[in-house]
Design a protein around this motif. Structure first.
Motif, PDB file in Angstrom:
ATOM      1  N   LEU A 262     -10.152  11.889 -25.236  1.00 53.15           N
ATOM      2  CA  LEU A 262     -10.329  12.100 -23.593  1.00 53.15           C
ATOM      3  C   LEU A 262     -11.234  10.834 -23.159  1.00 53.15           C
ATOM      4  N   HIS A 263     -11.022  10.617 -21.917  1.00 47.30           N
ATOM      5  CA  HIS A 263     -11.853   9.579 -21.349  1.00 47.30           C
ATOM      6  C   HIS A 263     -12.391  10.289 -19.974  1.00 47.30           C
ATOM      7  N   GLY A 264     -11.587   9.541 -18.819  1.00 43.19           N
ATOM      8  CA  GLY A 264     -12.151   9.847 -17.438  1.00 43.19           C
ATOM      9  C   GLY A 264     -12.001  11.235 -16.944  1.00 43.19           C
ATOM     10  N   LEU A 265     -12.616  11.847 -16.136  1.00 43.39           N
ATOM     11  CA  LEU A 265     -12.558  13.075 -15.126  1.00 43.39           C
ATOM     12  C   LEU A 265     -12.810  13.094 -13.849  1.00 43.39           C
ATOM     13  N   ASP A 266     -12.283  13.838 -13.079  1.00 45.12           N
ATOM     14  CA  ASP A 266     -12.991  13.959 -11.622  1.00 45.12           C
ATOM     15  C   ASP A 266     -12.272  15.248 -11.070  1.00 45.12           C
ATOM     16  N   LEU A 267     -13.008  15.561  -9.796  1.00 44.80           N
ATOM     17  CA  LEU A 267     -12.555  16.818  -9.334  1.00 44.80           C
ATOM     18  C   LEU A 267     -11.827  16.549  -7.949  1.00 44.80           C
ATOM     19  N   SER A 268     -10.949  17.417  -7.544  1.00 45.10           N
ATOM     20  CA  SER A 268     -10.309  17.206  -6.365  1.00 45.10           C
ATOM     21  C   SER A 268     -11.095  17.499  -5.120  1.00 45.10           C
ATOM     22  N   ASP A 269     -10.756  17.077  -4.083  1.00 39.13           N
ATOM     23  CA  ASP A 269     -11.575  17.186  -2.895  1.00 39.13           C
ATOM     24  C   ASP A 269     -12.258  18.375  -2.705  1.00 39.13           C
ATOM     25  N   ASP A 270     -11.390  19.707  -2.831  1.00 37.54           N
ATOM     26  CA  ASP A 270     -11.607  21.002  -2.659  1.00 37.54           C
ATOM     27  C   ASP A 270     -12.529  21.748  -3.898  1.00 37.54           C
ATOM     28  N   ARG A 271     -12.662  20.900  -4.919  1.00 36.27           N
ATOM     29  CA  ARG A 271     -13.072  21.292  -6.120  1.00 36.27           C
ATOM     30  C   ARG A 271     -12.424  22.429  -6.824  1.00 36.27           C
ATOM     31  N   THR A 272     -11.262  22.790  -6.482  1.00 36.39           N
ATOM     32  CA  THR A 272     -10.468  23.574  -7.212  1.00 36.39           C
ATOM     33  C   THR A 272      -9.640  23.321  -8.235  1.00 36.39           C
ATOM     34  N   SER A 273      -9.524  21.828  -8.612  1.00 35.12           N
ATOM     35  CA  SER A 273      -8.542  21.259  -9.692  1.00 35.12           C
ATOM     36  C   SER A 273      -9.462  20.123 -10.222  1.00 35.12           C
ATOM     37  N   LEU A 274      -9.514  20.139 -11.591  1.00 33.78           N
ATOM     38  CA  LEU A 274     -10.187  19.160 -12.236  1.00 33.78           C
ATOM     39  C   LEU A 274      -8.843  18.176 -13.003  1.00 33.78           C
ATOM     40  N   ALA A 286      -4.106  18.682 -15.273  1.00 35.22           N
ATOM     41  CA  ALA A 286      -4.722  19.086 -13.998  1.00 35.22           C
ATOM     42  C   ALA A 286      -5.189  20.545 -14.635  1.00 35.22           C
ATOM     43  N   VAL A 287      -6.371  20.776 -14.351  1.00 37.27           N
ATOM     44  CA  VAL A 287      -7.058  22.123 -14.668  1.00 37.27           C
ATOM     45  C   VAL A 287      -7.358  22.986 -13.597  1.00 37.27           C
ATOM     46  N   ASP A 288      -6.518  23.964 -13.428  1.00 35.64           N
ATOM     47  CA  ASP A 288      -6.709  25.046 -12.197  1.00 35.64           C
ATOM     48  C   ASP A 288      -7.816  25.687 -12.577  1.00 35.64           C
ATOM     49  N   LEU A 289      -9.125  25.280 -11.763  1.00 36.44           N
ATOM     50  CA  LEU A 289     -10.304  26.095 -12.087  1.00 36.44           C
ATOM     51  C   LEU A 289     -10.453  27.725 -11.970  1.00 36.44           C
ATOM     52  N   ALA A 290      -9.491  27.906 -10.964  1.00 40.65           N
ATOM     53  CA  ALA A 290      -9.389  29.445 -10.532  1.00 40.65           C
ATOM     54  C   ALA A 290      -8.640  30.228 -11.751  1.00 40.65           C
ATOM     55  N   THR A 291      -7.683  29.712 -12.579  1.00 37.76           N
ATOM     56  CA  THR A 291      -7.134  30.447 -13.564  1.00 37.76           C
ATOM     57  C   THR A 291      -7.474  29.975 -14.984  1.00 37.76           C
ATOM     58  N   GLY A 313      -5.044  12.884  -1.450  1.00 33.37           N
ATOM     59  CA  GLY A 313      -4.311  13.688  -2.245  1.00 33.37           C
ATOM     60  C   GLY A 313      -3.702  12.991  -3.564  1.00 33.37           C
ATOM     61  N   THR A 314      -4.710  11.845  -3.903  1.00 34.20           N
ATOM     62  CA  THR A 314      -4.325  11.037  -4.996  1.00 34.20           C
ATOM     63  C   THR A 314      -5.553  10.770  -5.747  1.00 34.20           C
ATOM     64  N   PHE A 315      -5.305  10.470  -7.074  1.00 33.21           N
ATOM     65  CA  PHE A 315      -6.312   9.811  -7.720  1.00 33.21           C
ATOM     66  C   PHE A 315      -5.924   8.572  -8.658  1.00 33.21           C
ATOM     67  N   TYR A 316      -6.736   7.642  -8.936  1.00 34.00           N
ATOM     68  CA  TYR A 316      -6.513   6.511  -9.741  1.00 34.00           C
ATOM     69  C   TYR A 316      -6.760   6.500 -10.962  1.00 34.00           C
ATOM     70  N   VAL A 317      -5.887   5.972 -11.860  1.00 41.40           N
ATOM     71  CA  VAL A 317      -6.085   6.129 -13.373  1.00 41.40           C
ATOM     72  C   VAL A 317      -5.938   4.558 -14.007  1.00 41.40           C
ATOM     73  N   ASP A 329      -0.255  11.308  -7.696  1.00 37.80           N
ATOM     74  CA  ASP A 329      -0.312  12.121  -6.745  1.00 37.80           C
ATOM     75  C   ASP A 329      -0.786  13.689  -7.444  1.00 37.80           C
ATOM     76  N   GLU A 330      -1.675  14.124  -6.857  1.00 37.76           N
ATOM     77  CA  GLU A 330      -2.474  15.025  -7.442  1.00 37.76           C
ATOM     78  C   GLU A 330      -1.843  16.584  -7.431  1.00 37.76           C
ATOM     79  N   ALA A 331      -0.766  16.720  -6.558  1.00 38.08           N
ATOM     80  CA  ALA A 331       0.052  17.961  -6.557  1.00 38.08           C
ATOM     81  C   ALA A 331       1.178  17.854  -7.640  1.00 38.08           C
ATOM     82  N   THR A 332       1.687  16.694  -8.074  1.00 36.88           N
ATOM     83  CA  THR A 332       2.643  16.566  -8.863  1.00 36.88           C
ATOM     84  C   THR A 332       2.316  16.007 -10.232  1.00 36.88           C
TER      85      THR A 332
END
Length: 352
Positions: A262-274, A286-291, A313-317, A329-332
């Motif tokens: 593994l290398h980089g990681l970050d949280l979504s704006d609403d802190r519900t996804s890693l 993508a880790v769903d932090l609720a489930t 709604g995006t992240f850079y890699v 795209d964070e959603a897909t």
């Protein structure tokens, strides 16, 4: 010309912030000795900031007027003095202006000297160079803009810079091979992952002490903090796991089995996804932090540093194998764009 260019960039940032809350992204280009400043939505280059040798670490904070870039190369003290010498000033005038009693060097006596460069966050102009003891891996800036911290893997500690005076004020031993640093909600407390001994240090910057060490797998590297919930996430890079730690008692709450290096990681704006970059198996997760559920998507070659881009709604890699950055795209988890860079994309910073 410099003043005009800086004014133009500042005006651009103000105009787009009002109109679309645009985010500007800074990508360190490693061996290219530069930082690329781009528009978040498209990756279109605004400017390349040159003269930053072996730039790896780069950090900033919302509302803080500075970015701090760290060099992974070592130099000497004379070079730093020359870099900070104003145009038109003779060496004697510059030396007289900065004359002060000799102080005992901060940090290990046998450490080489590396450079932290302080940049204007609006224009990208380099405004100060600061010598620190040893090659810099990553940096971080406190939420209140008072401190900058740089990790030194070869020196087993961190440098602390006061951003109100631009002076190195402390070297704090942490643990074996400190890798990444991040702040939570307190501006005087920083957390540092020690890849060489499987711990994360909680450091009081006002007292310049390690307050406690938390056990975090085998070799924790990149970390990110959910300050509102007092949670720290750490990539146990070689084991292929992401650990969720409580900052209240230091316990490991959950472990997410991502697999591969593994290398980089970050949280979504609403802190519900890693979001996690799986360099070893050419994937992003993508880790769903609720489930605790995991969603995987292929990304090749070698996804490396990963940064959430606020408000998009995006992240850079970045890719470790090729000079480019993907826009995901964070959603897909689909790549909706990419752009070329020079060198290697390291600690990416987004400023909204």
């Amino acid at each position: 010309m410099k003043g005009t260019f800086a004014s133009t960039i500042a005006a651009l940032l103000m105009t787009t912030a009002v109109a679309t809350a645009q985010t500007i992204v800074f990508v360190p280009e490693g061996s290219a000795d530069s930082v690329r400043m781009v528009k978040a939505e498209t990756g279109e280059t605004i400017r390349r900031i040159t003269g930053l040798e072996a730039v790896h670490g780069l950090s900033g904070a919302p509302g803080v007027p500075y970015l701090v870039a760290g060099s992974y190369a070592e130099t000497d003290r004379v070079a730093i003095v020359e870099l900070n010498q104003p145009e038109g000033a003779s060496e004697d005038e510059h030396a007289a202006h900065h004359a002060k009693p000799a102080a005992k060097p901060i940090g290990p006596a046998d450490a080489g000297i590396s450079i932290l460069s302080v940049l204007d966050a609006a224009s990208g102009e380099i405004i100060r160079r600061i010598g620190v003891p040893g090659a810099v891996h990553h940096t971080t800036v406190s939420p209140d803009g008072r401190f900058a911290v740089a990790t030194h893997p070869s020196g087993d500690g961190i440098s602390v810079v006061d951003l109100t005076t631009f002076e190195l004020i402390a070297f704090i031993p942490t643990g074996s091979m400190p890798n990444y640093a991040a702040f939570g909600s307190a501006p005087d407390i920083v957390y540092v992952s020690n890849g060489g001994n499987g711990t994360i240090s909680e450091i009081d910057l006002d007292r310049a002490i390690v307050r406690r060490n938390m056990v975090a797998g085998t070799a924790p590297e990149h970390i990110v903090i959910d300050a509102a919930n007092s949670i720290l996430f750490a990539a146990d890079a070689e084991e292929g796991n992401v650990l969720e730690l409580s900052l209240e008692d230091g316990s490991v709450l959950r472990s997410f089995a991502i697999g591969g290096e593994l290398h980089g990681l970050d949280l979504s704006d609403d802190r519900t996804s890693l979001f996690v970059a799986g360099r070893g198996e050419d994937k992003i997760v993508a880790v769903d932090l609720a489930t605790g559920g995991l969603t995987f998507a292929p990304l090749s070659p070698e996804p490396y540093h990963l940064t959430n881009i606020p408000g998009t709604g995006t992240f850079y890699v970045s890719s470790r194998a090729e000079p480019k950055v993907w826009i995901i795209d964070e959603a897909t988890l689909a790549a909706v764009g990419e752009f070329p860079i020079e060198g290697e994309g390291h600690q990416i910073v987004a400023i909204r």
